[in-house]
Write a protein that holds these residues in place. Structure first.
Motif, PDB file in Angstrom:
ATOM      1  N   PHE A   1      37.691  38.956  42.995  1.00 58.58           N
ATOM      2  CA  PHE A   1      38.794  38.946  42.414  1.00 58.58           C
ATOM      3  C   PHE A   1      40.150  38.077  43.039  1.00 58.58           C
ATOM      4  O   PHE A   1      41.078  37.694  42.310  1.00 58.58           O
ATOM      5  CB  PHE A   1      38.657  40.510  42.611  1.00 58.58           C
ATOM      6  CG  PHE A   1      38.599  41.460  41.643  1.00 58.58           C
ATOM      7  CD1 PHE A   1      39.101  42.198  40.699  1.00 58.58           C
ATOM      8  CD2 PHE A   1      37.714  41.967  42.107  1.00 58.58           C
ATOM      9  CE1 PHE A   1      39.100  42.910  39.657  1.00 58.58           C
ATOM     10  CE2 PHE A   1      36.537  43.112  40.662  1.00 58.58           C
ATOM     11  CZ  PHE A   1      37.531  43.016  40.206  1.00 58.58           C
ATOM     12  N   ALA A   2      39.798  37.914  44.105  1.00 59.51           N
ATOM     13  CA  ALA A   2      40.812  36.831  44.168  1.00 59.51           C
ATOM     14  C   ALA A   2      40.587  35.463  43.255  1.00 59.51           C
ATOM     15  O   ALA A   2      41.966  35.013  43.905  1.00 59.51           O
ATOM     16  CB  ALA A   2      41.381  36.646  46.136  1.00 59.51           C
ATOM     17  N   GLN A   3      39.612  35.029  43.541  1.00 55.14           N
ATOM     18  CA  GLN A   3      39.711  33.846  42.543  1.00 55.14           C
ATOM     19  C   GLN A   3      39.877  33.554  41.418  1.00 55.14           C
ATOM     20  O   GLN A   3      40.396  33.100  40.736  1.00 55.14           O
ATOM     21  CB  GLN A   3      38.149  33.205  42.828  1.00 55.14           C
ATOM     22  CG  GLN A   3      37.696  32.242  42.434  1.00 55.14           C
ATOM     23  CD  GLN A   3      38.226  30.959  43.455  1.00 55.14           C
ATOM     24  OE1 GLN A   3      38.854  30.956  44.447  1.00 55.14           O
ATOM     25  NE2 GLN A   3      39.150  29.753  42.314  1.00 55.14           N
ATOM     26  N   ALA A   4      39.426  34.939  40.753  1.00 53.09           N
ATOM     27  CA  ALA A   4      40.263  35.555  39.761  1.00 53.09           C
ATOM     28  C   ALA A   4      41.337  35.355  39.234  1.00 53.09           C
ATOM     29  O   ALA A   4      41.481  34.577  37.946  1.00 53.09           O
ATOM     30  CB  ALA A   4      38.875  36.375  39.042  1.00 53.09           C
ATOM     31  N   ARG A   5      41.581  35.837  39.980  1.00 54.45           N
ATOM     32  CA  ARG A   5      43.587  36.018  40.273  1.00 54.45           C
ATOM     33  C   ARG A   5      44.059  34.727  40.097  1.00 54.45           C
ATOM     34  O   ARG A   5      45.312  33.987  39.488  1.00 54.45           O
ATOM     35  CB  ARG A   5      43.841  36.583  41.307  1.00 54.45           C
ATOM     36  CG  ARG A   5      45.611  36.764  41.269  1.00 54.45           C
ATOM     37  CD  ARG A   5      45.612  37.589  42.622  1.00 54.45           C
ATOM     38  NE  ARG A   5      45.705  37.396  43.519  1.00 54.45           N
ATOM     39  CZ  ARG A   5      44.433  38.459  44.665  1.00 54.45           C
ATOM     40  NH1 ARG A   5      44.393  39.043  43.770  1.00 54.45           N
ATOM     41  NH2 ARG A   5      44.328  37.975  45.347  1.00 54.45           N
ATOM     42  N   GLN A   6      43.536  33.741  40.694  1.00 54.63           N
ATOM     43  CA  GLN A   6      43.993  32.654  40.855  1.00 54.63           C
ATOM     44  C   GLN A   6      43.530  31.590  39.367  1.00 54.63           C
ATOM     45  O   GLN A   6      44.662  31.297  39.219  1.00 54.63           O
ATOM     46  CB  GLN A   6      43.153  31.105  41.668  1.00 54.63           C
ATOM     47  CG  GLN A   6      43.285  31.371  43.150  1.00 54.63           C
ATOM     48  CD  GLN A   6      44.848  31.169  43.606  1.00 54.63           C
ATOM     49  OE1 GLN A   6      44.942  29.971  43.678  1.00 54.63           O
ATOM     50  NE2 GLN A   6      45.957  32.035  44.314  1.00 54.63           N
ATOM     51  N   TYR A   7      42.328  31.527  38.798  1.00 54.25           N
ATOM     52  CA  TYR A   7      42.723  31.662  37.272  1.00 54.25           C
ATOM     53  C   TYR A   7      43.466  32.271  36.192  1.00 54.25           C
ATOM     54  O   TYR A   7      43.534  31.969  35.509  1.00 54.25           O
ATOM     55  CB  TYR A   7      41.359  31.708  36.364  1.00 54.25           C
ATOM     56  CG  TYR A   7      40.205  30.137  37.628  1.00 54.25           C
ATOM     57  CD1 TYR A   7      39.876  28.976  36.939  1.00 54.25           C
ATOM     58  CD2 TYR A   7      39.294  30.789  38.435  1.00 54.25           C
ATOM     59  CE1 TYR A   7      39.506  28.478  37.344  1.00 54.25           C
ATOM     60  CE2 TYR A   7      38.320  29.748  38.794  1.00 54.25           C
ATOM     61  CZ  TYR A   7      38.299  28.513  38.268  1.00 54.25           C
ATOM     62  OH  TYR A   7      37.274  28.116  38.524  1.00 54.25           O
ATOM     63  N   ALA A   8      43.890  33.358  36.617  1.00 51.69           N
ATOM     64  CA  ALA A   8      44.741  33.537  36.184  1.00 51.69           C
ATOM     65  C   ALA A   8      46.407  33.409  35.930  1.00 51.69           C
ATOM     66  O   ALA A   8      47.400  33.607  35.211  1.00 51.69           O
ATOM     67  CB  ALA A   8      44.833  35.728  36.037  1.00 51.69           C
ATOM     68  N   ASP A   9      46.675  33.685  37.305  1.00 51.15           N
ATOM     69  CA  ASP A   9      48.152  33.180  37.799  1.00 51.15           C
ATOM     70  C   ASP A   9      48.537  31.563  37.865  1.00 51.15           C
ATOM     71  O   ASP A   9      49.244  31.314  37.336  1.00 51.15           O
ATOM     72  CB  ASP A   9      48.255  33.158  39.633  1.00 51.15           C
ATOM     73  CG  ASP A   9      48.065  34.343  39.960  1.00 51.15           C
ATOM     74  OD1 ASP A   9      48.307  34.907  38.899  1.00 51.15           O
ATOM     75  OD2 ASP A   9      48.220  34.924  41.624  1.00 51.15           O
ATOM     76  N   ARG A  10      47.754  30.618  37.662  1.00 54.82           N
ATOM     77  CA  ARG A  10      48.100  29.109  36.702  1.00 54.82           C
ATOM     78  C   ARG A  10      48.402  29.352  35.816  1.00 54.82           C
ATOM     79  O   ARG A  10      49.869  27.928  35.510  1.00 54.82           O
ATOM     80  CB  ARG A  10      46.885  28.588  37.144  1.00 54.82           C
ATOM     81  CG  ARG A  10      46.329  26.778  36.819  1.00 54.82           C
ATOM     82  CD  ARG A  10      45.788  25.914  36.822  1.00 54.82           C
ATOM     83  NE  ARG A  10      46.104  24.675  36.857  1.00 54.82           N
ATOM     84  CZ  ARG A  10      45.283  23.881  35.919  1.00 54.82           C
ATOM     85  NH1 ARG A  10      44.548  24.257  36.053  1.00 54.82           N
ATOM     86  NH2 ARG A  10      45.237  22.801  35.314  1.00 54.82           N
ATOM     87  N   PRO A  11      48.016  29.531  34.233  1.00 53.68           N
ATOM     88  CA  PRO A  11      49.107  29.749  33.422  1.00 53.68           C
ATOM     89  C   PRO A  11      50.089  29.647  33.601  1.00 53.68           C
ATOM     90  O   PRO A  11      51.145  29.210  32.601  1.00 53.68           O
ATOM     91  CB  PRO A  11      48.046  29.618  32.678  1.00 53.68           C
ATOM     92  CG  PRO A  11      46.465  30.273  32.747  1.00 53.68           C
ATOM     93  CD  PRO A  11      46.754  30.478  34.081  1.00 53.68           C
ATOM     94  N   ARG A  12      50.111  30.881  34.233  1.00 55.06           N
ATOM     95  CA  ARG A  12      51.865  31.445  34.189  1.00 55.06           C
ATOM     96  C   ARG A  12      52.608  31.050  34.643  1.00 55.06           C
ATOM     97  O   ARG A  12      53.548  30.660  34.490  1.00 55.06           O
ATOM     98  CB  ARG A  12      51.485  33.193  34.897  1.00 55.06           C
ATOM     99  CG  ARG A  12      52.935  33.977  35.192  1.00 55.06           C
ATOM    100  CD  ARG A  12      52.564  35.264  35.620  1.00 55.06           C
ATOM    101  NE  ARG A  12      52.050  35.338  37.131  1.00 55.06           N
ATOM    102  CZ  ARG A  12      52.254  35.022  38.226  1.00 55.06           C
ATOM    103  NH1 ARG A  12      53.724  34.512  38.153  1.00 55.06           N
ATOM    104  NH2 ARG A  12      51.488  34.567  39.232  1.00 55.06           N
TER     105      ARG A  12
END
Length: 172
Positions: free
Chosen positions: A19-30
């Motif tokens: 989930f932490a790695q997935a959050r990195q992918y979600a935070d980058r575009p934002r």
């Protein structure tokens, strides 16, 4: 009972890592969108506000969310006395100190590095054209980040859980 607790902890740790790695992918575009908005504000400050660069960055920092708030605030403080660094040095020092707190990657860092080379060293028209070029490049990076997010975010979550289950099966 102890085995069950250990298995649960291993499964939980692996799932949280996914989930932490997935959050990195979600935070980058934002965060890239936030950086684009901040640079648009900087362009406006330079073009219409006649605001000194450190003051403009301080104002932008107040309007941003973390981690960009800290980034622009640090760059502004580096450009103010007693340090009185150039825009390039201020941005570099802020990137060195705070880049790891962002989800952004090397291409965004390179865009900011190139932009820092021109900020404060030329006239307003030249600076705004360089900011516009940086905005176009960041727009392309945002598209790329969204594609990565759609590809890898769900996979990272699932992979974390499945990897945890595999470890539990192999150990027990």
């Amino acid at each position: 009972m102890l085995k069950l607790l250990g298995a649960s902890l291993v499964l939980l740790a692996a799932t949280l890592a996914g989930f932490a790695q997935a959050r990195q992918y979600a935070d980058r575009p934002r965060q890239i969108r936030g950086l684009i908005a901040a640079l648009q504000r900087l362009e406006t400050e330079i073009r219409y506000g006649y605001t000194p660069l450190p003051e403009a960055m301080r104002r932008i920092a107040q309007q941003c969310r973390e981690p960009l708030r800290g980034f622009f605030s640090r760059a502004a403080s580096e450009m103010n006395p007693p340090r009185s660094a150039s825009a390039q040095e201020g941005l570099e020092l802020a990137m060195e100190a705070l880049w790891k707190t962002t989800a952004m990657k090397a291409p965004e860092r390179e865009v900011l590095r190139q932009l820092g080379c021109t900020l404060g060293t030329s006239d307003r028209a030249d600076q705004t054209s360089h900011i516009a070029m940086a905005l176009r490049q960041l727009g392309q990076e945002e598209i790329s980040a969204r594609e990565d997010q759609s590809k890898y975010e769900k996979m990272c979550r699932s992979l974390g859980l499945l990897l945890g289950a595999l470890i539990v099966i192999l150990i027990f």
